[in-house]
Design a protein around this motif. Structure first.
Motif, PDB file in Angstrom:
ATOM      1  N   MET A   1       0.843  -1.177   0.000  1.00 44.89           N
ATOM      2  CA  MET A   1       0.000   0.000   0.000  1.00 44.89           C
ATOM      3  C   MET A   1       0.891   1.243   0.000  1.00 44.89           C
ATOM      4  O   MET A   1       1.997   1.209   0.496  1.00 44.89           O
ATOM      5  CB  MET A   1      -0.895   0.024   1.230  1.00 44.89           C
ATOM      6  N   GLU A   2       0.369   2.307  -0.554  1.00 40.54           N
ATOM      7  CA  GLU A   2       1.119   3.559  -0.597  1.00 40.54           C
ATOM      8  C   GLU A   2       0.734   4.441   0.596  1.00 40.54           C
ATOM      9  O   GLU A   2      -0.447   4.678   0.845  1.00 40.54           O
ATOM     10  CB  GLU A   2       0.812   4.313  -1.893  1.00 40.54           C
ATOM     11  N   ILE A   3       1.741   4.886   1.323  1.00 37.82           N
ATOM     12  CA  ILE A   3       1.527   5.806   2.435  1.00 37.82           C
ATOM     13  C   ILE A   3       2.507   6.962   2.291  1.00 37.82           C
ATOM     14  O   ILE A   3       3.399   6.935   1.452  1.00 37.82           O
ATOM     15  CB  ILE A   3       1.688   5.126   3.813  1.00 37.82           C
ATOM     16  N   ARG A   4       2.337   7.962   3.118  1.00 30.14           N
ATOM     17  CA  ARG A   4       3.228   9.124   3.091  1.00 30.14           C
ATOM     18  C   ARG A   4       4.456   8.839   3.941  1.00 30.14           C
ATOM     19  O   ARG A   4       4.423   8.912   5.167  1.00 30.14           O
ATOM     20  CB  ARG A   4       2.488  10.357   3.615  1.00 30.14           C
ATOM     21  N   ASN A  29      12.209  -5.510   9.461  1.00 25.53           N
ATOM     22  CA  ASN A  29      13.588  -5.305   9.064  1.00 25.53           C
ATOM     23  C   ASN A  29      13.871  -3.804   8.917  1.00 25.53           C
ATOM     24  O   ASN A  29      12.983  -3.035   8.545  1.00 25.53           O
ATOM     25  CB  ASN A  29      13.819  -6.022   7.727  1.00 25.53           C
ATOM     26  N   LEU A  30      15.105  -3.393   9.174  1.00 25.57           N
ATOM     27  CA  LEU A  30      15.499  -1.993   8.987  1.00 25.57           C
ATOM     28  C   LEU A  30      15.224  -1.547   7.565  1.00 25.57           C
ATOM     29  O   LEU A  30      14.763  -0.422   7.330  1.00 25.57           O
ATOM     30  CB  LEU A  30      16.983  -1.814   9.324  1.00 25.57           C
ATOM     31  N   ARG A  31      15.479  -2.404   6.604  1.00 22.27           N
ATOM     32  CA  ARG A  31      15.239  -2.074   5.195  1.00 22.27           C
ATOM     33  C   ARG A  31      13.771  -1.739   4.937  1.00 22.27           C
ATOM     34  O   ARG A  31      13.460  -0.901   4.102  1.00 22.27           O
ATOM     35  CB  ARG A  31      15.688  -3.253   4.315  1.00 22.27           C
ATOM     36  N   THR A  32      12.865  -2.353   5.669  1.00 25.05           N
ATOM     37  CA  THR A  32      11.435  -2.060   5.522  1.00 25.05           C
ATOM     38  C   THR A  32      11.148  -0.625   5.919  1.00 25.05           C
ATOM     39  O   THR A  32      10.418   0.089   5.214  1.00 25.05           O
ATOM     40  CB  THR A  32      10.599  -3.031   6.383  1.00 25.05           C
ATOM     41  N   ILE A  33      11.716  -0.174   7.019  1.00 26.50           N
ATOM     42  CA  ILE A  33      11.511   1.208   7.463  1.00 26.50           C
ATOM     43  C   ILE A  33      12.119   2.177   6.452  1.00 26.50           C
ATOM     44  O   ILE A  33      11.517   3.208   6.119  1.00 26.50           O
ATOM     45  CB  ILE A  33      12.114   1.438   8.871  1.00 26.50           C
ATOM     46  N   GLN A  34      13.289   1.852   5.928  1.00 28.39           N
ATOM     47  CA  GLN A  34      13.911   2.700   4.910  1.00 28.39           C
ATOM     48  C   GLN A  34      13.035   2.794   3.673  1.00 28.39           C
ATOM     49  O   GLN A  34      12.855   3.875   3.106  1.00 28.39           O
ATOM     50  CB  GLN A  34      15.293   2.151   4.541  1.00 28.39           C
ATOM     51  N   ARG A  35      12.456   1.684   3.249  1.00 25.86           N
ATOM     52  CA  ARG A  35      11.575   1.668   2.081  1.00 25.86           C
ATOM     53  C   ARG A  35      10.312   2.480   2.346  1.00 25.86           C
ATOM     54  O   ARG A  35       9.851   3.221   1.476  1.00 25.86           O
ATOM     55  CB  ARG A  35      11.229   0.226   1.700  1.00 25.86           C
ATOM     56  N   GLN A  39      10.141   5.458  -0.150  1.00 25.65           N
ATOM     57  CA  GLN A  39       9.253   5.148  -1.268  1.00 25.65           C
ATOM     58  C   GLN A  39       7.774   5.184  -0.906  1.00 25.65           C
ATOM     59  O   GLN A  39       6.924   5.161  -1.793  1.00 25.65           O
ATOM     60  CB  GLN A  39       9.597   3.773  -1.841  1.00 25.65           C
ATOM     61  N   GLY A  40       7.459   5.196   0.387  1.00 25.42           N
ATOM     62  CA  GLY A  40       6.065   5.202   0.809  1.00 25.42           C
ATOM     63  C   GLY A  40       5.364   3.873   0.578  1.00 25.42           C
ATOM     64  O   GLY A  40       4.147   3.822   0.497  1.00 25.42           O
ATOM     65  N   SER A  41       6.127   2.804   0.481  1.00 25.64           N
ATOM     66  CA  SER A  41       5.566   1.484   0.216  1.00 25.64           C
ATOM     67  C   SER A  41       5.597   0.642   1.491  1.00 25.64           C
ATOM     68  O   SER A  41       6.646   0.493   2.103  1.00 25.64           O
ATOM     69  CB  SER A  41       6.381   0.809  -0.884  1.00 25.64           C
ATOM     70  N   ALA A  42       4.422   0.103   1.876  1.00 29.83           N
ATOM     71  CA  ALA A  42       4.351  -0.698   3.102  1.00 29.83           C
ATOM     72  C   ALA A  42       3.199  -1.686   3.005  1.00 29.83           C
ATOM     73  O   ALA A  42       2.173  -1.411   2.391  1.00 29.83           O
ATOM     74  CB  ALA A  42       4.148   0.199   4.309  1.00 29.83           C
ATOM     75  N   SER A  43       3.390  -2.836   3.631  1.00 35.46           N
ATOM     76  CA  SER A  43       2.309  -3.818   3.708  1.00 35.46           C
ATOM     77  C   SER A  43       1.312  -3.359   4.773  1.00 35.46           C
ATOM     78  O   SER A  43       1.610  -2.489   5.600  1.00 35.46           O
ATOM     79  CB  SER A  43       2.866  -5.189   4.080  1.00 35.46           C
ATOM     80  N   LEU A  44       0.154  -3.970   4.773  1.00 37.82           N
ATOM     81  CA  LEU A  44      -0.857  -3.642   5.771  1.00 37.82           C
ATOM     82  C   LEU A  44      -0.340  -3.937   7.173  1.00 37.82           C
ATOM     83  O   LEU A  44      -0.569  -3.163   8.108  1.00 37.82           O
ATOM     84  CB  LEU A  44      -2.142  -4.421   5.501  1.00 37.82           C
ATOM     85  N   GLU A  45       0.414  -5.031   7.327  1.00 39.71           N
ATOM     86  CA  GLU A  45       0.956  -5.388   8.632  1.00 39.71           C
ATOM     87  C   GLU A  45       1.948  -4.325   9.122  1.00 39.71           C
ATOM     88  O   GLU A  45       1.941  -3.956  10.295  1.00 39.71           O
ATOM     89  CB  GLU A  45       1.655  -6.757   8.565  1.00 39.71           C
ATOM     90  N   THR A  46       2.782  -3.815   8.216  1.00 41.70           N
ATOM     91  CA  THR A  46       3.746  -2.777   8.589  1.00 41.70           C
ATOM     92  C   THR A  46       3.024  -1.491   8.960  1.00 41.70           C
ATOM     93  O   THR A  46       3.385  -0.820   9.938  1.00 41.70           O
ATOM     94  CB  THR A  46       4.739  -2.522   7.439  1.00 41.70           C
ATOM     95  N   ILE A  47       1.994  -1.146   8.207  1.00 42.88           N
ATOM     96  CA  ILE A  47       1.218   0.063   8.515  1.00 42.88           C
ATOM     97  C   ILE A  47       0.598  -0.050   9.898  1.00 42.88           C
ATOM     98  O   ILE A  47       0.654   0.902  10.688  1.00 42.88           O
ATOM     99  CB  ILE A  47       0.134   0.298   7.438  1.00 42.88           C
TER     100      ILE A  47
END
Length: 105
Positions: A1-4, A29-35, A39-47
């Motif tokens: 999903m796209e977030i700000r 993962n740290l890379r997930t937070i960087q992404r 890029q504003g890209s995150a899964s629903l679980e990360t959001i």
């Protein structure tokens, strides 16, 4: 999903957290937070993990840009569209008349 991602970064900086600390809180993962931030890209679980970590509602991560931000971007887009239109017009006119000139000679 796209977030700000800029909002995530702002919230993290307001709390003086590192990306690594936020990743640990969210159990990602740290890379997930960087992404997310870049890029504003995150899964629903990360959001959802970000919302729990920041104690915010999900809608806060989907904030609509201010009108002034949109107005500043408009003139640049208008110039780009105008240039593309003019270039296409020139190519179209040239494509119409050049074969006509060569066929009539």
């Amino acid at each position: 999903m796209e977030i700000r991602g800029d909002i995530v970064k702002q919230l993290r900086n307001e709390r003086a957290w590192t990306q690594a600390h936020l990743a640990e809180l969210c159990d990602v993962n740290l890379r997930t937070i960087q992404r997310v931030e870049n890029q504003g890209s995150a899964s629903l679980e990360t959001i959802m993990a970000l919302c729990v970590s920041f104690d915010i509602k999900r809608q806060a991560l989907f904030k609509v840009p201010e009108a002034s931000d949109v107005e500043q971007a408009k003139p640049q887009l208008t110039k780009a569209y105008l240039l593309v239109f003019l270039f296409g017009l020139i190519i179209g006119v040239a494509g119409t008349f050049i074969p006509f000139v060569f066929l009539n000679t």
